[in-house]
Design a protein around this motif. Structure first.
Motif, PDB file in Angstrom:
ATOM      1  N   TYR A   1      -3.953  10.613  -1.441  1.00  6.45           N
ATOM      2  CA  TYR A   1      -2.437  11.240  -1.761  1.00  6.45           C
ATOM      3  C   TYR A   1      -1.971  12.051  -2.738  1.00  6.45           C
ATOM      4  N   THR A   2      -3.111  12.466  -3.293  1.00  3.71           N
ATOM      5  CA  THR A   2      -2.320  13.298  -4.947  1.00  3.71           C
ATOM      6  C   THR A   2      -2.390  15.120  -4.402  1.00  3.71           C
TER       7      THR A   2
ATOM      8  N   ILE B   1       1.351  17.084  -2.747  1.00  4.78           N
ATOM      9  CA  ILE B   1       2.524  18.037  -3.740  1.00  4.78           C
ATOM     10  C   ILE B   1       2.178  19.443  -3.726  1.00  4.78           C
TER      11      ILE B   1
ATOM     12  N   CYS C   1       3.229  11.816  -1.657  1.00  2.00           N
ATOM     13  CA  CYS C   1       2.677  11.399  -2.893  1.00  2.00           C
ATOM     14  C   CYS C   1       3.051   9.746  -3.351  1.00  2.00           C
TER      15      CYS C   1
ATOM     16  N   ALA D   1       0.323   7.203  -3.947  1.00  2.00           N
ATOM     17  CA  ALA D   1      -0.854   7.315  -5.629  1.00  2.00           C
ATOM     18  C   ALA D   1      -0.447   6.259  -6.701  1.00  2.00           C
TER      19      ALA D   1
END
Length: 531
Positions: free
Chosen positions: A255-256, A259, A174, A177
């Motif tokens: 990327y996000t 999480i 993450c 990001a």
């Protein structure tokens, strides 16, 4: 009162647990999701940091909506990218503040402001005009981060465990990001490097966990599934890049979602083989109970609890380590050192060729997105070919053939006539097909060559070498300025060297999975004595 037939239970556990069922399928699915995500992050620079067309800006002469195309007033024989012509004030005033070929004096200044074709990549966003090497460096820095990651991830995998290492690597991605908020090139490089350091170790831990979850009968399948997860991620990334185009949107989409992998703390299970080898028998029994329940085996929790630690280890053919094997044990084993040397070079070659061809795919004639997708799709039949040939003919001969064929096709592609576009693309894809067989194969082969006690660490060594190859791969397009065929010659040479070096390692198709270095040395001595 329940009467437990211990002998029957021992046989049942060994036979039934080894069967591939719903538990193994679900764990494979869980492992493939972060692989899918990280593989997109690993090739993000191909489009996020790609060079876009540009030219030097001359503010006094530009229209309200300037184009990247060379304007008619631009002086002849002047580099429109890196130098700007100097305006003659008198001629400029006489021309009613409009520019023409006679508006400039015979002097040039270095350009410090540019007009870009678009702002879809950081090349224009971070104003990298006339510094193409900076865009190329992003990919190399990403892969340099992978080198550092591989150096310690394998060790952490063996010491801390497969599950926690995989979660740390997955969620850590993450960090990438943050790049959407960066306005400084060198800050961008730092974040690119840190992101890679944290998440790249996933490649090592994921392939180890896949093969240990699937068991000995699924060794080749584990390598193929690992590679398929990577390839699906690359193809998905190409479609995402083609649809979104703007680099910040691409970064957010890639990327996000990582999480969400925090949920693996509950969903993912540890490797029972690692738990047994490390003496964590209570945890191993708990995992066996989960496997039994998920696969609906005819084994109760009480029957598993009734087995002693030694009985379980014996049935799973896992030797108790009286002393933990360390770096000195590795150095003292000639056989292990030979295997490390050969596989490291093969890892380097496979990654150097694979990612080198990923970069070069967008330089082929035609649409860059289409070429990237075609190059990625080639990986799928390549893996099927690897799966078939590995089981049919063996690991070593398949790898040697893959390297040889990729070298032949890449050289042929370079010297094919430029006018025959379809032939150049076809030869390139055939070369990529051979590389894919090796890229998949070397993971499976190395997992079989190294024992459980140090498998993560030694595969990590190979992965470190692979990352060196991946780091150098984005720089190869720069070689074409010296000689167009130079990248292909370099790719082919490393492939031939790897094919030859594989003669020093054994065929593992019919070999058992060893748990300690001592077992490998003992097996080697028996084979040598027999010969």
């Amino acid at each position: 009162m329940t009467v437990i037939n211990v002998a029957k239970v021992q046989g049942d556990i060994y036979k039934q647990i080894e069967k591939f069922g719903r538990y193994q399928l679900f764990q494979y699915f869980l492992i493939c999701i972060p692989l899918f995500m990280v593989s997109m992050a690993h090739v993000n620079y191909v489009f996020v940091a790609e060079e876009v067309d540009y030219r030097c800006k001359v503010p006094e002469c530009e229209s309200l909506d300037p184009s990247v195309k060379t304007p008619p007033w631009w002086p002849e024989n002047v580099d429109e990218k890196c130098f700007r012509p100097v305006i003659d004030p008198e001629a400029f005033n006489l021309g009613n503040h409009t520019c023409s070929n006679s508006t400039f004096v015979e002097l040039l200044e270095e350009c410090d402001e540019w007009i870009y074709e678009n702002h879809n990549s950081i090349f224009s966003e971070l104003n990298l005009g006339c510094e193409s090497w900076k865009a190329t460096l992003v990919g190399s820095v990403h892969n340099a981060g992978m080198i550092l990651s591989m150096l310690f991830t394998g060790w952490v995998t063996d010491k801390l465990g497969r599950k926690p290492t995989l979660i740390i690597c997955s969620v850590g991605g993450c960090i990438g990001a943050i790049k959407i908020f960066i306005t400084s090139y060198y800050t961008y490089l730092v974040v690119e490097f840190l992101e890679s350091v944290v998440c790249s170790g996933l490649y090592t831990v994921a392939v180890v966990l896949l093969i240990e979850v699937g068991g000995e009968s699924k060794r080749v399948l584990a390598g193929v599934i690992f590679s398929y997860a990577v390839y699906v991620g690359e193809v998905a990334f190409a479609f995402i890049a083609m649809g979104l185009k703007f680099w910040k949107l691409i970064v957010l989409v890639v990327y996000t979602p990582m999480i969400l992998l925090v949920s693996y703390i509950i969903l993912l299970k540890e490797s029972t083989r690692w738990q047994m080898l490390r003496g964590k028998m209570t945890e191993a029994k708990d995992t066996l109970k989960v496997i039994s329940k998920s696969n609906k085996l005819n084994i109760s929790p009480e029957e598993i609890d009734a087995l002693s630690d030694e009985e379980i280890r014996m049935k799973f053919n896992i030797e108790t380590q009286k002393e933990k094997e360390n770096f000195r044990d590795i150095l003292n084993s000639k056989e292990i050192m030979t295997r490390i040397g050969v596989t490291s070079i093969c890892f380097f070659t496979s990654s150097f060729l694979y990612y080198g061809l990923v970069v070069h795919s967008i330089l082929l004639p035609g649409n860059k997105y289409t070429n990237f997708i075609l190059s990625s799709l080639t990986s799928f039949p390549g893996d099927l070919l690897a799966f078939y040939t590995f089981n049919k003919f063996g690991r070593r001969i398949t790898l040697q053939s893959g390297y040889a064929f990729s070298a032949i096709f890449l050289i042929a592609q370079t010297y094919a006539p430029d006018s025959i576009t379809w032939l150049k693309v076809l030869l390139f894809l055939l070369g990529k097909l051979g590389v894919v067989v090796c890229f998949t194969g070397i993971y499976t082969y190395s997992l079989e060559l190294f024992p459980t006690s140090v498998r993560g660490s030694l595969v990590g060594c190979g992965n470190t070498a692979a990352r060196i190859g991946a780091m150098l791969a984005p720089l190869t397009p720069l070689l074409t300025t010296e000689l167009t065929a130079l990248p292909s010659i370099l790719f082919s040479s490393t492939a031939v060297v790897s094919a030859l070096l594989l003669t020093f390692t054994p065929e593992t198709r019919t070999m058992p999975m060893f748990d300690t270095i001592a077992q490998i040395d003992s097996y080697k001595n028996k084979v040598t004595t027999h010969l």
